[in-house]
Design a protein around this motif. Structure first.
Motif, PDB file in Angstrom:
ATOM      1  N   ASN A  98       0.814  -1.212   0.000  1.00 17.86           N
ATOM      2  CA  ASN A  98       0.000   0.000   0.000  1.00 17.86           C
ATOM      3  C   ASN A  98       0.858   1.277   0.000  1.00 17.86           C
ATOM      4  OD1 ASN A  98       0.181  -0.828   3.061  1.00 17.86           O
ATOM      5  ND2 ASN A  98      -0.308   1.354   3.083  1.00 17.86           N
ATOM      6  N   LYS A  99       2.079   1.139  -0.483  1.00 21.49           N
ATOM      7  CA  LYS A  99       2.960   2.311  -0.569  1.00 21.49           C
ATOM      8  C   LYS A  99       2.351   3.397  -1.458  1.00 21.49           C
ATOM      9  CE  LYS A  99       7.638   3.674  -1.939  1.00 21.49           C
ATOM     10  NZ  LYS A  99       8.951   3.196  -2.472  1.00 21.49           N
ATOM     11  N   ASP A 100       1.763   2.976  -2.567  1.00 22.25           N
ATOM     12  CA  ASP A 100       1.206   3.933  -3.526  1.00 22.25           C
ATOM     13  C   ASP A 100      -0.299   3.772  -3.685  1.00 22.25           C
ATOM     14  OD1 ASP A 100       3.751   5.053  -4.174  1.00 22.25           O
ATOM     15  OD2 ASP A 100       4.153   3.286  -5.411  1.00 22.25           O
ATOM     16  N   ILE A 101      -0.922   3.034  -2.758  1.00 22.03           N
ATOM     17  CA  ILE A 101      -2.361   2.795  -2.819  1.00 22.03           C
ATOM     18  C   ILE A 101      -2.995   3.217  -1.498  1.00 22.03           C
ATOM     19  CG2 ILE A 101      -4.146   1.012  -3.037  1.00 22.03           C
ATOM     20  CD1 ILE A 101      -2.321  -0.560  -4.801  1.00 22.03           C
ATOM     21  N   PHE A 102      -4.174   3.786  -1.569  1.00 19.46           N
ATOM     22  CA  PHE A 102      -4.865   4.260  -0.366  1.00 19.46           C
ATOM     23  C   PHE A 102      -5.822   3.187   0.159  1.00 19.46           C
ATOM     24  CE2 PHE A 102      -4.378   8.472  -2.709  1.00 19.46           C
ATOM     25  CZ  PHE A 102      -3.175   8.766  -2.062  1.00 19.46           C
ATOM     26  N   ARG A 103      -5.638   2.770   1.404  1.00 15.00           N
ATOM     27  CA  ARG A 103      -6.530   1.791   2.028  1.00 15.00           C
ATOM     28  C   ARG A 103      -7.864   2.460   2.371  1.00 15.00           C
ATOM     29  NH1 ARG A 103      -2.733   0.236   6.913  1.00 15.00           N
ATOM     30  NH2 ARG A 103      -2.427   2.493   6.720  1.00 15.00           N
ATOM     31  N   ASP A 108      -4.596   7.081   5.056  1.00 13.61           N
ATOM     32  CA  ASP A 108      -3.623   7.172   3.966  1.00 13.61           C
ATOM     33  C   ASP A 108      -3.879   8.371   3.054  1.00 13.61           C
ATOM     34  OD1 ASP A 108      -2.710   4.800   4.997  1.00 13.61           O
ATOM     35  OD2 ASP A 108      -3.524   3.549   3.395  1.00 13.61           O
ATOM     36  N   PHE A 109      -5.087   8.474   2.522  1.00 15.45           N
ATOM     37  CA  PHE A 109      -5.408   9.540   1.579  1.00 15.45           C
ATOM     38  C   PHE A 109      -5.323  10.910   2.234  1.00 15.45           C
ATOM     39  CE2 PHE A 109      -8.719  12.480   0.055  1.00 15.45           C
ATOM     40  CZ  PHE A 109      -8.165  12.795  -1.174  1.00 15.45           C
ATOM     41  N   THR A 110      -5.916  11.061   3.422  1.00 18.52           N
ATOM     42  CA  THR A 110      -5.960  12.380   4.050  1.00 18.52           C
ATOM     43  C   THR A 110      -4.574  12.857   4.473  1.00 18.52           C
ATOM     44  OG1 THR A 110      -6.593  11.270   6.110  1.00 18.52           O
ATOM     45  CG2 THR A 110      -8.360  12.258   4.797  1.00 18.52           C
ATOM     46  N   TYR A 111      -3.726  11.949   4.963  1.00 19.17           N
ATOM     47  CA  TYR A 111      -2.357  12.340   5.321  1.00 19.17           C
ATOM     48  C   TYR A 111      -1.585  12.764   4.068  1.00 19.17           C
ATOM     49  CZ  TYR A 111      -1.831  11.248  10.311  1.00 19.17           C
ATOM     50  OH  TYR A 111      -1.891  11.269  11.688  1.00 19.17           O
ATOM     51  N   GLN A 112      -1.731  12.002   2.988  1.00 14.40           N
ATOM     52  CA  GLN A 112      -1.030  12.344   1.743  1.00 14.40           C
ATOM     53  C   GLN A 112      -1.499  13.693   1.213  1.00 14.40           C
ATOM     54  OE1 GLN A 112       1.447  10.344   0.375  1.00 14.40           O
ATOM     55  NE2 GLN A 112       1.855  12.072  -0.991  1.00 14.40           N
ATOM     56  N   ALA A 113      -2.818  13.923   1.263  1.00 10.80           N
ATOM     57  CA  ALA A 113      -3.370  15.182   0.760  1.00 10.80           C
ATOM     58  C   ALA A 113      -2.943  16.357   1.628  1.00 10.80           C
ATOM     59  CB  ALA A 113      -4.895  15.092   0.703  1.00 10.80           C
ATOM     60  N   ILE A 317      -8.279   3.439  -4.868  1.00  6.91           N
ATOM     61  CA  ILE A 317      -7.528   4.181  -5.886  1.00  6.91           C
ATOM     62  C   ILE A 317      -6.059   4.259  -5.479  1.00  6.91           C
ATOM     63  CG2 ILE A 317      -9.514   5.570  -6.635  1.00  6.91           C
ATOM     64  CD1 ILE A 317      -8.330   7.900  -4.954  1.00  6.91           C
ATOM     65  N   ASP A 318      -5.191   4.554  -6.453  1.00  3.33           N
ATOM     66  CA  ASP A 318      -3.769   4.762  -6.148  1.00  3.33           C
ATOM     67  C   ASP A 318      -3.500   6.255  -6.027  1.00  3.33           C
ATOM     68  OD1 ASP A 318      -3.528   5.808  -8.728  1.00  3.33           O
ATOM     69  OD2 ASP A 318      -2.660   3.978  -9.553  1.00  3.33           O
ATOM     70  N   LYS A 319      -2.236   6.612  -5.795  1.00  2.70           N
ATOM     71  CA  LYS A 319      -1.873   8.011  -5.566  1.00  2.70           C
ATOM     72  C   LYS A 319      -2.117   8.903  -6.776  1.00  2.70           C
ATOM     73  CE  LYS A 319       3.056   7.255  -6.576  1.00  2.70           C
ATOM     74  NZ  LYS A 319       3.097   8.052  -7.811  1.00  2.70           N
ATOM     75  N   ASP A 320      -2.278   8.285  -7.944  1.00  8.68           N
ATOM     76  CA  ASP A 320      -2.540   9.058  -9.153  1.00  8.68           C
ATOM     77  C   ASP A 320      -4.022   9.112  -9.490  1.00  8.68           C
ATOM     78  OD1 ASP A 320       0.218   9.582  -9.688  1.00  8.68           O
ATOM     79  OD2 ASP A 320       0.426   7.523 -10.403  1.00  8.68           O
ATOM     80  N   GLY A 321      -4.857   8.543  -8.622  1.00  4.58           N
ATOM     81  CA  GLY A 321      -6.297   8.580  -8.830  1.00  4.58           C
ATOM     82  C   GLY A 321      -6.834   7.460  -9.690  1.00  4.58           C
ATOM     83  N   GLU A 325      -7.010  -2.206  -6.605  1.00  2.00           N
ATOM     84  CA  GLU A 325      -7.574  -3.194  -5.685  1.00  2.00           C
ATOM     85  C   GLU A 325      -6.560  -3.462  -4.588  1.00  2.00           C
ATOM     86  OE1 GLU A 325      -8.467  -7.804  -6.209  1.00  2.00           O
ATOM     87  OE2 GLU A 325     -10.002  -6.593  -7.225  1.00  2.00           O
ATOM     88  N   ILE A 326      -7.055  -3.670  -3.373  1.00  2.00           N
ATOM     89  CA  ILE A 326      -6.150  -3.901  -2.251  1.00  2.00           C
ATOM     90  C   ILE A 326      -6.748  -4.936  -1.313  1.00  2.00           C
ATOM     91  CG2 ILE A 326      -7.093  -2.074  -0.766  1.00  2.00           C
ATOM     92  CD1 ILE A 326      -4.167  -1.462   0.056  1.00  2.00           C
ATOM     93  N   LYS A 327      -5.869  -5.705  -0.682  1.00  2.00           N
ATOM     94  CA  LYS A 327      -6.278  -6.697   0.317  1.00  2.00           C
ATOM     95  C   LYS A 327      -5.340  -6.572   1.504  1.00  2.00           C
ATOM     96  CE  LYS A 327      -7.037 -11.669   1.027  1.00  2.00           C
ATOM     97  NZ  LYS A 327      -6.987 -13.017   0.398  1.00  2.00           N
ATOM     98  N   GLY A 328      -5.898  -6.574   2.699  1.00  2.00           N
ATOM     99  CA  GLY A 328      -5.084  -6.422   3.895  1.00  2.00           C
ATOM    100  C   GLY A 328      -4.068  -7.531   4.067  1.00  2.00           C
ATOM    101  N   LYS A 329      -2.921  -7.163   4.591  1.00  2.00           N
ATOM    102  CA  LYS A 329      -1.875  -8.122   4.905  1.00  2.00           C
ATOM    103  C   LYS A 329      -1.360  -7.833   6.310  1.00  2.00           C
ATOM    104  CE  LYS A 329      -0.141  -8.647   0.145  1.00  2.00           C
ATOM    105  NZ  LYS A 329       1.065  -8.518  -0.729  1.00  2.00           N
ATOM    106  N   GLY A 330      -0.581  -8.746   6.863  1.00  2.00           N
ATOM    107  CA  GLY A 330       0.048  -8.491   8.159  1.00  2.00           C
ATOM    108  C   GLY A 330      -0.828  -8.906   9.321  1.00  2.00           C
ATOM    109  N   ARG A 331      -0.608  -8.259  10.468  1.00  2.00           N
ATOM    110  CA  ARG A 331      -1.251  -8.650  11.725  1.00  2.00           C
ATOM    111  C   ARG A 331      -2.119  -7.503  12.236  1.00  2.00           C
ATOM    112  NH1 ARG A 331       4.567  -9.423  14.142  1.00  2.00           N
ATOM    113  NH2 ARG A 331       4.660  -7.482  12.961  1.00  2.00           N
TER     114      ARG A 331
END
Length: 364
Positions: A98-103, A108-113, A317-321, A325-331
């Protein structure tokens, strides 16, 4: 970034990110000669730390707090208390996707904006890991309040649509023992078992669920709260709404009070006998009237949304709009409320400690 400081006289500033070297807090305004019980502070942190059970995230953090300043001979000195909690079990690679994708529903989106730059590893500063610093500070506030005889107790009163019955008016130490006997931290054992089954089932589906936490503050003196904008319930509301995933706050009768008539809702005063304190027949006011504590139990509830990270594919969406698609990973936690109980207590303690000092300043 502003907004990292909370309180006026008993003031805290937290720092650090989820996947940085450490998180920490500076407490400014703690009175001198408060017994700083490290075992108690660590015990509070242990209630919030990850990896506690099958219904919490499996990230392994000891959350061991180290005091850097402000304590000598086991007591506060009145100077700033600095505490640091190292991060020990980061898996930053879990967030490369999710480096370039907003969860969805994350920051993610609001901090980037807002900032044009964000730490995508676990959410960085927006991660709920920041709340460990609040718990450490809240533990110090509770040690201060203990000297005043003020007690604070919270428990999980609902998970999803499962509601626990009202906690009986009894010794808070007894309720604490019941709460800590189950992994969901509900003070009603029968309901706790239902909640655990629900949360574990949701976890196995790769989904998440929300819940509510109810809190009682007992033996709070009359007079805490500063009209007009610093009402006690307003500051409690701000404190609770600043906790990650909180979507609602109500005190006393809350929203249900809007369905009652004044003749039902008014808390009738009881004439005191001898040295007995003034009290009321009911407590729909939740221990606060006109924004000022009235001596009755302060009671409020906090609603938490479902955790936004789910182990299912979602459109985003990604950082370019562009569509992505995204799926959660990790814990991640399938439900935040079992670990959030101590956070609610900590923030309540910080509010009461701050207002207590403000009231004592008036009396000088």
């Amino acid at each position: 970034m502003a907004g990292n400081t909370f309180g006026q006289l008993f003031r805290i500033t937290t720092f650090g990110e989820s996947h940085g070297e450490a998180i920490g807090v500076i407490i400014d305004g703690c009175p001198p000669n408060v017994e700083i019980d490290l075992e108690f502070i660590q015990g509070e942190l242990d209630k919030r730390k990850p990896g506690q059970s099958k219904i919490t995230t499996q990230r392994k953090e000891s959350d061991t707090a180290k005091i850097l300043s402000g304590v000598f001979g086991g007591k506060s000195t009145g100077t700033p208390i600095a505490m640091v909690i190292p991060n020990e079990d980061q898996r930053s690679k879990d967030y490369d996707h999710n480096k370039d994708i907003f969860r969805p529903s994350h920051a993610d989106f609001t901090y980037q904006a807002k900032y044009g730059n964000r730490d995508y590893r676990g959410g960085g500063r927006s991660s709920a890991r920041e709340t460990a610093a609040r718990v450490a500070a809240g533990a110090v506030a509770r040690l201060f309040l203990k000297q005043k005889g003020i007690e604070i107790f919270a428990h999980v009163s609902s998970a999803g649509a499962i509601d626990a019955p009202n906690v009986p008016s009894r010794n808070l130490a007894e309720l604490l023992e019941i709460r800590e006997s189950n992994i969901v931290r509900c003070a009603d054992p029968a309901t706790a078992n239902e909640m655990i089954e629900l949360i574990d089932g949701v976890r196995k589906q790769g989904d998440t669920i929300g819940g509510k936490i109810s809190c009682i503050i007992r033996n709070c003196p009359v007079g805490l709260g500063e009209p007009v904008f610093d009402k006690l319930h307003a500051d409690l509301g701000k404190a609770m709404l600043s906790i990650n995933a909180v979507h609602g706050f109500e005190y006393g009768s809350g929203f249900a009070g809007s369905e009652m008539r004044g003749s039902e809702h008014n808390d009738i005063f009881i004439a005191p006998e001898g040295d007995a304190p003034v009290s009321t027949l009911t407590n729909f006011s939740g221990g606060i009237q006109g924004g000022i504590s009235n001596g009755m139990d302060i009671m409020f509830r906090v609603a938490f949304k479902p955790i936004a990270t789910i182990m299912q594919s979602q459109q985003t969406i990604d950082k370019d709009g562009n569509a992505a698609e995204i799926k959660g990973k990790g814990r991640h936690d399938p439900c935040v409320v079992p670990r959030a109980v101590v956070i609610v207590e900590a923030m309540a303690a910080l509010v009461i400690a701050d207002h207590l000092l403000r009231q004592e300043a008036i009396s000088l």
